[in-house]
Motif scaffolding. Structure first.
Motif, PDB file in Angstrom:
ATOM      1  N   LEU A  29      -3.740   1.667  -2.547  1.00 57.95           N
ATOM      2  CA  LEU A  29      -3.764   0.644  -1.497  1.00 57.95           C
ATOM      3  C   LEU A  29      -3.526  -0.716  -2.144  1.00 57.95           C
ATOM      4  N   ALA A  30      -2.986  -1.643  -1.372  1.00 58.94           N
ATOM      5  CA  ALA A  30      -2.698  -2.978  -1.913  1.00 58.94           C
ATOM      6  C   ALA A  30      -3.993  -3.743  -2.161  1.00 58.94           C
ATOM      7  N   SER A  88      -7.161  -2.650  -6.372  1.00 56.84           N
ATOM      8  CA  SER A  88      -6.389  -1.565  -5.765  1.00 56.84           C
ATOM      9  C   SER A  88      -7.112  -0.241  -5.964  1.00 56.84           C
ATOM     10  N   SER A 112       0.830  -1.208   0.000  1.00 61.42           N
ATOM     11  CA  SER A 112       0.000   0.000   0.000  1.00 61.42           C
ATOM     12  C   SER A 112       0.865   1.258   0.000  1.00 61.42           C
ATOM     13  N   THR A 160      -8.844   1.991  -3.068  1.00 59.79           N
ATOM     14  CA  THR A 160      -8.311   3.330  -2.824  1.00 59.79           C
ATOM     15  C   THR A 160      -9.431   4.371  -2.933  1.00 59.79           C
TER      16      THR A 160
END
Ligand code: SAH
Length: 226
Positions: A176-177, A212, A170, A216
């Protein structure tokens, strides 16, 4: 890379660097971490005091400038520091970007505050960077120093076995991962997304990127504006 940390509580920093990835990075000589007891630099040889009452009569004790000046000067006489960092709740907020940038440096010095804080002249004349780990107040800077050191050291090439792994974490690329799963593929009727079992690398990469972005947008939309 070398990280020196000055503290009144060196014991607090024994465990964080004695395990897992950080310990392995030290064992592989990727980083040296040295913790220094500020009391060794006290002008008061008997009681090893490093704090005194604040001018103006406020509550709490303030860390004195003399021992800090002596400790920093002693370390500076041995090497050049890229940054002399003070941990402080009113500093710039620590981030993955800052961790990336600090991981490229050769020598870092971190000064941990304690009590009510440190004599402000230290901050005005000796410190090159002030970092906060968040909008809350800790009893001392040791945890902040441990957190920063951990985030920095794991980015040094070779610290993490699979280097790709740090790049897909992340906040790298302001994303973010994606979620991760492991065996069993089905537990309690809860299945891992089919695409991850498909063996199709291209589809998997696309799915991870979609996830992701979706996470996010939903959880940290501010990252997409940065
Ligand atoms: N009176 C100060 C807080 C002192 S807390 C104030 O109101 O700003 C004692 C020490 O803990 C600080 O000097 C600092 O070194 C450390 N510290 C506390 N909170 C921190 C945070 N969020 N990030 C980094 N260091 C922190």
């Amino acid at each position: 890379m070398r990280i020196d940390i000055i503290t009144v509580l060196p014991e607090l920093l024994e465990s964080p660097f004695s395990h897992s990835i950080i310990k392995r990075a030290i064992d592989k000589n990727l980083v040296e971490i040295h913790v220094h007891n500020l009391r060794d630099y006290s002008t008061d040889k008997r009681h090893r005091r490093v704090d005194d009452y604040p001018f103006g009569g406020d509550a709490g004790m303030v860390m004195q400038i003399e021992p800090i000046f002596a400790a920093i000067n002693h370390l500076k006489s041995e090497r050049n520091y890229d940054e002399i960092i003070f941990t402080s709740p009113d500093g710039e907020q620590f981030s993955q970007k800052e961790a990336n940038s600090l991981s490229l440096k050769e020598n870092l010095l971190i000064l941990c505050g304690h009590y009510k804080g440190i004599d402000h002249r230290v901050r005005e004349h000796l410190i090159t960077k002030e970092i906060s780990i968040g909008d809350y107040v800790l009893t001392g800077g040791e945890m902040a120093a441990a957190i920063m050191t951990d985030a920095i050291v794991r980015l040094i090439p070779g610290a993490i076995g699979d280097e790709q792994s740090a790049l897909s974490d992340s906040f790298q690329d302001n994303l973010l991962a994606p979620p991760v799963y492991t065996r069993p593929a089905e537990f309690n009727g809860w299945r891992v997304p089919d695409v991850l079992l498909s063996g199709n690398e291209k589809l998997i990469k696309e799915w991870q990127m979609e996830q992701s972005l979706e996470r996010t947008k939903r959880l940290r939309p501010n990252l997409l504006n940065d």
